[in-house]
Design a protein around this motif. Structure first.
Motif, PDB file in Angstrom:
ATOM      1  N   ARG A 231       0.617  -0.799  -0.264  1.00  0.00           N
ATOM      2  CA  ARG A 231       0.348   0.121  -0.518  1.00  0.00           C
ATOM      3  C   ARG A 231       0.712   0.951  -0.087  1.00  0.00           C
ATOM      4  NH1 ARG A 231      -4.078  -0.441   4.811  1.00  0.00           N
ATOM      5  NH2 ARG A 231      -4.837   1.058   4.556  1.00  0.00           N
ATOM      6  N   GLY A 232       1.613   1.366  -0.877  1.00  0.00           N
ATOM      7  CA  GLY A 232       2.308   2.814  -1.143  1.00  0.00           C
ATOM      8  C   GLY A 232       3.678   2.575  -0.538  1.00  0.00           C
ATOM      9  N   GLU A 233       4.406   3.358  -1.153  1.00  0.00           N
ATOM     10  CA  GLU A 233       5.744   3.450  -0.218  1.00  0.00           C
ATOM     11  C   GLU A 233       6.045   3.230   1.275  1.00  0.00           C
ATOM     12  OE1 GLU A 233      10.133   3.809  -1.435  1.00  0.00           O
ATOM     13  OE2 GLU A 233       8.516   3.347  -2.363  1.00  0.00           O
ATOM     14  N   PRO A 234       6.626   1.593   1.972  1.00  0.00           N
ATOM     15  CA  PRO A 234       6.519   1.641   3.074  1.00  0.00           C
ATOM     16  C   PRO A 234       7.744   2.526   3.934  1.00  0.00           C
ATOM     17  CG  PRO A 234       8.201   0.284   1.759  1.00  0.00           C
ATOM     18  CD  PRO A 234       7.340   0.406   0.689  1.00  0.00           C
ATOM     19  N   GLY A 235       7.069   2.859   5.182  1.00  0.00           N
ATOM     20  CA  GLY A 235       8.035   3.509   6.057  1.00  0.00           C
ATOM     21  C   GLY A 235       8.651   3.000   7.441  1.00  0.00           C
ATOM     22  N   GLN A 236       9.266   3.672   8.067  1.00  0.00           N
ATOM     23  CA  GLN A 236      10.645   3.040   8.916  1.00  0.00           C
ATOM     24  C   GLN A 236      10.312   2.043   9.580  1.00  0.00           C
ATOM     25  OE1 GLN A 236      12.463   4.767  12.532  1.00  0.00           O
ATOM     26  NE2 GLN A 236      10.357   6.583  12.166  1.00  0.00           N
ATOM     27  N   TYR A 237       8.735   2.095  10.288  1.00  0.00           N
ATOM     28  CA  TYR A 237       8.868   0.530  11.268  1.00  0.00           C
ATOM     29  C   TYR A 237       7.982  -0.175  10.161  1.00  0.00           C
ATOM     30  CZ  TYR A 237       8.368   4.658  14.576  1.00  0.00           C
ATOM     31  OH  TYR A 237       7.872   5.740  14.664  1.00  0.00           O
ATOM     32  N   GLN A 238       7.301  -0.567   8.628  1.00  0.00           N
ATOM     33  CA  GLN A 238       6.750  -1.309   8.132  1.00  0.00           C
ATOM     34  C   GLN A 238       8.150  -2.133   7.522  1.00  0.00           C
ATOM     35  OE1 GLN A 238       4.045  -0.774   4.843  1.00  0.00           O
ATOM     36  NE2 GLN A 238       4.433   2.014   5.871  1.00  0.00           N
ATOM     37  N   LEU A 239       9.275  -1.192   7.148  1.00  0.00           N
ATOM     38  CA  LEU A 239      10.707  -1.824   6.944  1.00  0.00           C
ATOM     39  C   LEU A 239      11.184  -2.746   8.243  1.00  0.00           C
ATOM     40  CD1 LEU A 239      12.069   1.013   5.359  1.00  0.00           C
ATOM     41  CD2 LEU A 239      11.441  -1.156   4.170  1.00  0.00           C
ATOM     42  N   GLN A 240      11.454  -1.932   9.691  1.00  0.00           N
ATOM     43  CA  GLN A 240      11.440  -3.684  10.252  1.00  0.00           C
ATOM     44  C   GLN A 240      10.293  -3.873  10.453  1.00  0.00           C
ATOM     45  OE1 GLN A 240      13.168  -0.399  13.702  1.00  0.00           O
ATOM     46  NE2 GLN A 240      12.300   1.236  12.836  1.00  0.00           N
ATOM     47  N   ALA A 241       9.194  -3.660  10.868  1.00  0.00           N
ATOM     48  CA  ALA A 241       8.904  -4.626  10.458  1.00  0.00           C
ATOM     49  C   ALA A 241       8.611  -6.158   9.736  1.00  0.00           C
ATOM     50  CB  ALA A 241       6.373  -4.394  10.503  1.00  0.00           C
ATOM     51  N   ALA A 242       8.809  -5.862   7.819  1.00  0.00           N
ATOM     52  CA  ALA A 242       9.863  -6.899   7.010  1.00  0.00           C
ATOM     53  C   ALA A 242      11.038  -7.606   7.877  1.00  0.00           C
ATOM     54  CB  ALA A 242       9.932  -6.053   6.110  1.00  0.00           C
ATOM     55  N   ILE A 243      11.741  -6.746   8.043  1.00  0.00           N
ATOM     56  CA  ILE A 243      13.073  -7.477   8.984  1.00  0.00           C
ATOM     57  C   ILE A 243      12.534  -8.408  10.080  1.00  0.00           C
ATOM     58  CG2 ILE A 243      15.203  -6.836  10.145  1.00  0.00           C
ATOM     59  CD1 ILE A 243      14.912  -4.827   8.861  1.00  0.00           C
ATOM     60  N   ALA A 244      11.735  -8.146  10.837  1.00  0.00           N
ATOM     61  CA  ALA A 244      11.300  -8.898  11.775  1.00  0.00           C
ATOM     62  C   ALA A 244      10.897 -10.291  11.541  1.00  0.00           C
ATOM     63  CB  ALA A 244      10.421  -7.497  12.781  1.00  0.00           C
TER      64      ALA A 244
ATOM     65  N   THR B  87      10.765 -11.479   8.344  1.00  0.00           N
ATOM     66  CA  THR B  87      11.996 -12.566   7.668  1.00  0.00           C
ATOM     67  C   THR B  87      12.593 -12.900   9.001  1.00  0.00           C
ATOM     68  OG1 THR B  87      12.679 -10.695   6.311  1.00  0.00           O
ATOM     69  CG2 THR B  87      13.730 -12.485   6.427  1.00  0.00           C
ATOM     70  N   HIS B  88      12.919 -12.405  10.027  1.00  0.00           N
ATOM     71  CA  HIS B  88      13.726 -13.358  11.431  1.00  0.00           C
ATOM     72  C   HIS B  88      12.887 -14.728  11.451  1.00  0.00           C
ATOM     73  CE1 HIS B  88      17.042 -11.246  12.142  1.00  0.00           C
ATOM     74  NE2 HIS B  88      16.585 -10.378  12.298  1.00  0.00           N
ATOM     75  N   ALA B  89      11.508 -14.259  11.329  1.00  0.00           N
ATOM     76  CA  ALA B  89      10.025 -14.832  12.219  1.00  0.00           C
ATOM     77  C   ALA B  89       9.911 -15.651  11.436  1.00  0.00           C
ATOM     78  CB  ALA B  89       8.898 -14.380  12.721  1.00  0.00           C
TER      79      ALA B  89
ATOM     80  N   ASP C   8      16.157 -22.109   7.198  1.00  0.00           N
ATOM     81  CA  ASP C   8      17.020 -21.117   7.108  1.00  0.00           C
ATOM     82  C   ASP C   8      16.928 -19.481   7.122  1.00  0.00           C
ATOM     83  OD1 ASP C   8      17.790 -23.200   8.207  1.00  0.00           O
ATOM     84  OD2 ASP C   8      18.665 -23.484   6.041  1.00  0.00           O
ATOM     85  N   THR C   9      16.950 -18.459   8.636  1.00  0.00           N
ATOM     86  CA  THR C   9      17.280 -16.944   7.724  1.00  0.00           C
ATOM     87  C   THR C   9      17.642 -16.234   6.983  1.00  0.00           C
ATOM     88  OG1 THR C   9      16.862 -16.906  10.539  1.00  0.00           O
ATOM     89  CG2 THR C   9      17.310 -14.536   9.104  1.00  0.00           C
TER      90      THR C   9
ATOM     91  N   ILE D 146      17.537  -9.293   4.826  1.00  0.00           N
ATOM     92  CA  ILE D 146      17.797  -8.597   5.418  1.00  0.00           C
ATOM     93  C   ILE D 146      18.247  -7.793   5.569  1.00  0.00           C
ATOM     94  CG2 ILE D 146      17.849  -8.303   8.186  1.00  0.00           C
ATOM     95  CD1 ILE D 146      16.604 -12.018   8.771  1.00  0.00           C
ATOM     96  N   ALA D 147      19.899  -7.932   4.956  1.00  0.00           N
ATOM     97  CA  ALA D 147      20.413  -7.170   4.704  1.00  0.00           C
ATOM     98  C   ALA D 147      19.883  -5.825   3.486  1.00  0.00           C
ATOM     99  CB  ALA D 147      21.923  -7.737   4.047  1.00  0.00           C
TER     100      ALA D 147
END
Length: 408
Positions: free
Chosen positions: A280-293, A295-297, A301-302, A307-308
């Motif tokens: 839904r549009g360009e992701p912001g900082q919290y969406q990107l951090q959630a995407a990283i989290a 991916t961890h979850a 294999d991670t 993530i990088a």
């Protein structure tokens, strides 16, 4: 005095912003209304031990209304009428108005995160006015004395009055900035709970839970993609909490955690939330951090290269020292310690991560781990001890010292 049950405590925290909103709309004085609500909440913990009234919000508003009248009359006796007329509406007599169906939570969040207040005051006022926490609870959570925290909250309310802050939604021009401030404050509260700055516990569960509750409240009143991303980030991060410490309370780093101890329900909810807004549009900082989290979850294999990449994207959007240092960790996992050390040296040269107050301690811990992976255990031990000396969290300090002691 008997401690209130968890159900009553949750009910009071849920009703607190609605009761405060009703009083502020009635009297126009946020500073005094907030004190009146706190006294109403305290009265409820004493009176509801044998059962909750049929309409708890009306009960709280009635008690808060009476206390508000007392407080205003007391203030009117101390101040000249001319000053009082400028600062507030006169005390209104008559019956208490029935509770409104209006949800005042977002308006209160925006008021508590007013730009006239420093971040520390925004956090304290949000926890008290919207979260319904007592001054004692907030002081304990942040390792401050009750007097210090009480002074901070009182000064914050005075600053709001001087700034002419009103209990109204901001105009369109200021709305985006104010909502961003609210999310930043909720993020700060969660982070302090997830890894406490100081003390003998790694986490402060009361703060992480309150941050999640308030963020759910924000999303319910403002289903903005970035707010949803923030909630997803909190849920996915919180899912790992019980696995972060061992049987003796010792710190367990991410790569050594037992994934079966991660909370599957939180992972599922957080992943669904970030998936629902990702396109839904360009992701912001919290969406990107959630995407990283997320991916961890994910099972299996991670995906560290992914993530990088996400951290590089996040760094370009939010070029802060903690984000840059997190990218170093991801690069190490994806491409090895030598490449990560080269990146860390470059970032230190250009951005001073080793001197930045936000990363000074963690930079040494990360460097120690990378150097250890290259085989230089003598240098690693010294760096672990430097990092241990720079943290006030006892659990983290013990972990870093134990890492250093392995090479002694």
């Amino acid at each position: 005095m008997n401690q209130p049950s968890e159900q009553i405590e949750h009910l009071l925290r849920t009703e607190a912003p609605q009761v405060l909103g009703a009083l502020v709309r009635r009297f126009g004085r946020f500073d005094i209304a907030e004190d009146a609500v706190q006294e109403a909440l305290l009265a409820a913990t004493r009176a509801w031990t044998d059962g909750v009234p049929e309409n708890p919000r009306s009960w709280l508003i009635r008690i808060g209304y009476r206390r508000m009248v007392d407080l205003l009359r007391s203030e009117q006796a101390r101040r000249r009428r001319e000053q009082e007329a400028e600062l507030a509406e006169p005390v209104r007599r008559g019956s208490v108005e029935p509770p409104s169906d209006t949800d005042d939570s977002l308006t209160l969040l925006l008021l508590c995160c007013h730009p006239a207040l420093p971040a520390t005051s925004q956090v304290a006022l949000t926890l008290r006015a919207v979260g319904g926490l007592t001054t004692t609870e907030i002081a304990h959570a942040y390792g401050a004395t009750e007097n210090t925290m009480g002074t901070r909250i009182s000064r914050a309310k005075q600053q709001l009055a001087k700034a002419g802050a009103r209990f109204t939604a901001p105009d369109d021009e200021d709305r985006a900035d104010r909502i961003a401030a609210v999310m930043r404050v909720l993020y700060l509260i969660f982070n302090e709970g997830y890894t406490a700055t100081a003390g003998d516990a790694l986490t402060r569960v009361d703060l992480t839970h309150e941050a999640i509750r308030l963020t759910r409240l924000l999303v319910a009143t403002l289903p903005d993609p970035e707010a949803i991303g923030l909630l997803a980030l909190m849920l996915l991060t919180e899912s790992r909490r019980t696995a972060r410490t061992g049987p003796a309370g010792e710190l367990v780093p991410l790569e050594e955690q037992d994934r079966t101890r991660w909370n599957a329900d939180l992972i599922r909810e957080g992943t669904d939330l970030i998936d629902s807004v990702w396109n839904r549009g360009e992701p912001g900082q919290y969406q990107l951090q959630a995407a990283i989290a997320a991916t961890h979850a994910a099972e299996g294999d991670t995906d560290w290269p992914q993530i990088a990449m996400l951290y590089l994207w996040l760094e370009r959007l939010t070029p802060t020292a903690p984000i840059r240092l997190s990218r170093v960790v991801a690069v190490s996992q994806a491409y090895g310690p030598t490449r990560a050390l080269a990146l860390l040296d470059d970032l230190n040269t250009r951005h001073g991560l080793a001197q930045d107050p936000l990363t000074r301690q963690r930079e040494r811990a990360v460097r120690a781990h990378l150097v250890e992976l290259t085989g230089d255990t003598t240098t690693a031990a010294a760096l672990y001890r430097e990092a241990a000396a720079l943290t006030e969290n006892e659990v983290e300090r013990e972990y870093l010292v134990s890492r250093a002691d392995r090479f002694s």
